[in-house]
Design an enzyme around this catalytic site. Structure first.
Site, PDB file in Angstrom:
ATOM      1  N   MET A 130       0.853  -1.205   0.000  1.00  0.00           N
ATOM      2  CA  MET A 130       0.000   0.000   0.000  1.00  0.00           C
ATOM      3  C   MET A 130       0.878   1.240   0.000  1.00  0.00           C
ATOM      4  O   MET A 130       1.910   1.274   0.672  1.00  0.00           O
ATOM      5  CB  MET A 130      -0.889   0.019   1.245  1.00  0.00           C
ATOM      6  CG  MET A 130      -1.711  -1.246   1.431  1.00  0.00           C
ATOM      7  SD  MET A 130      -2.839  -1.070   2.825  1.00  0.00           S
ATOM      8  CE  MET A 130      -3.485  -2.745   2.959  1.00  0.00           C
ATOM      9  N   HIS A 147      -0.137  -8.273  -3.774  1.00  0.00           N
ATOM     10  CA  HIS A 147      -1.342  -7.484  -4.036  1.00  0.00           C
ATOM     11  C   HIS A 147      -0.961  -5.999  -4.007  1.00  0.00           C
ATOM     12  O   HIS A 147      -0.735  -5.437  -2.932  1.00  0.00           O
ATOM     13  CB  HIS A 147      -2.377  -7.837  -2.947  1.00  0.00           C
ATOM     14  CG  HIS A 147      -3.659  -7.087  -3.039  1.00  0.00           C
ATOM     15  ND1 HIS A 147      -4.590  -7.087  -2.022  1.00  0.00           N
ATOM     16  CD2 HIS A 147      -4.194  -6.309  -4.021  1.00  0.00           C
ATOM     17  CE1 HIS A 147      -5.627  -6.344  -2.369  1.00  0.00           C
ATOM     18  NE2 HIS A 147      -5.414  -5.857  -3.573  1.00  0.00           N
TER      19      HIS A 147
HETATM   20  C1  DX5 Z   1      -6.910  -5.193   2.731  1.00  0.00           C
HETATM   21  C2  DX5 Z   1      -5.878  -6.202   2.299  1.00  0.00           C
HETATM   22  C3  DX5 Z   1      -6.081  -7.545   2.876  1.00  0.00           C
HETATM   23  C4  DX5 Z   1      -5.977  -7.601   4.376  1.00  0.00           C
HETATM   24  C5  DX5 Z   1      -7.016  -8.560   4.827  1.00  0.00           C
HETATM   25  O1  DX5 Z   1      -6.810  -4.051   1.988  1.00  0.00           O
HETATM   26  O2  DX5 Z   1      -5.862  -6.332   0.886  1.00  0.00           O
HETATM   27  O3  DX5 Z   1      -5.248  -8.522   2.269  1.00  0.00           O
HETATM   28  O4  DX5 Z   1      -4.731  -8.017   4.852  1.00  0.00           O
HETATM   29  O5  DX5 Z   1      -7.066  -8.552   6.204  1.00  0.00           O
HETATM   30  P1  DX5 Z   1      -8.253  -9.262   7.000  1.00  0.00           P
HETATM   31  O6  DX5 Z   1      -8.233 -10.706   6.597  1.00  0.00           O
HETATM   32  O7  DX5 Z   1      -7.881  -9.015   8.406  1.00  0.00           O
HETATM   33  O8  DX5 Z   1      -9.534  -8.592   6.580  1.00  0.00           O
HETATM   34 ZN    ZN Z   2      -4.772  -8.060   0.013  1.00  0.00          ZN
END
Ligand code: DX5
Ligand code: ZN
Length: 218
Positions: A36, A65
């Site tokens: 991010m 991601h």
């Molecule tokens: C959110 C991320 C997710 C996050 C999910 O923007 O892309 O991969 O780590 O976390 P949980 O499973 O805690 O919702």
């Molecule tokens: Zn993610």
């Protein structure tokens, strides 16, 4: 086969190597790495140098991601750092087809992610080029958010579309997933399950992963 992809966003950043070993030894199929930039989403996490460092500690598949603006500028960095699959967001690129080709040219897997508000129609023309489609089940940016219930229907709709197209690429789901909703998601057609807080904040990380895998084997 259903695959479990723990998200290291909820792991201990002071000792990633240890947490990665635990998920690897518990049968996790891949490691989900959330990048991010504080621009595409209101949070900043890690970049390619961290991916490169943890690459030296494990052979597990790295599912990167990218929640960043201008992802095309950073594909090479993440490939060089050891990514196996790179997922980019529909909303982050004006030239998605070109970006997908760029990723494929690096010989890594390519996924496209859709925010909860983004319709499936935005990627219909790209399905044949993809290795995975990620349906975000929360608004991206943070771990530990609440699953958005309307997303079940979106997953079912995408699954039907893929079947009509004769495509067997997996649907990945990410956000707010736990032992409480994993079964319903699998029944809707999700095949790669990302979970961060449900795994790393649980009492027994290994046990949670094994339980998640059991749902996938039903
Ligand atoms: C959110 C991320 C997710 C996050 C999910 O923007 O892309 O991969 O780590 O976390 P949980 O499973 O805690 O919702
Ligand atoms: Zn993610």
């Amino acid at each position: 086969m259903v695959k479990i992809a723990p998200s290291i966003l909820s792991a201990n950043f002071a000792n990633l190597e240890k947490d990665i070993k635990v998920v690897e030894n518990s049968g996790a199929d891949m490691l989900h790495i959330d990048v991010m930039d504080g621009h595409f989403v209101p949070n900043i996490t890690i970049g390619a140098p961290v991916v490169k460092s943890i690459r030296k500690t494990t052979d597990i598949t790295f599912d990167v991601h990218l929640m960043i603006t201008n992802p095309e500028l950073y594909i090479r960095d993440f490939v060089d750092a050891g990514a196996d699959i790179i997922t980019v967001h529909v909303e982050a690129s004006n030239h998605l087809h070109r970006l997908v080709q760029t990723i494929k040219n690096h010989n890594v897997g390519v996924g496209i992610a859709l925010n909860p508000a983004t319709p499936i129609s935005t990627i219909e023309y790209l399905i044949e080029y993809l290795d995975m489609i990620l349906i975000m089940t929360v608004n991206p940016g943070f771990g530990g958010q609440t699953f958005i219930n309307n997303m079940y229907e979106k997953i079912t709709t995408l699954k039907d579309l893929l079947a009509k197209r004769g495509s067997d690429i997996p649907i990945q789901v990410d956000g707010g997933i736990s032992l409480n909703n994993i079964e319903k998601l699998i029944n809707c057609g999700a095949e790669i399950i990302v979970a961060g807080s449900a795994i790393f904040k649980s009492q027994d990380v290994g046990k949670t992963i094994r339980k998640m895998k059991e749902f996938g084997n039903k």
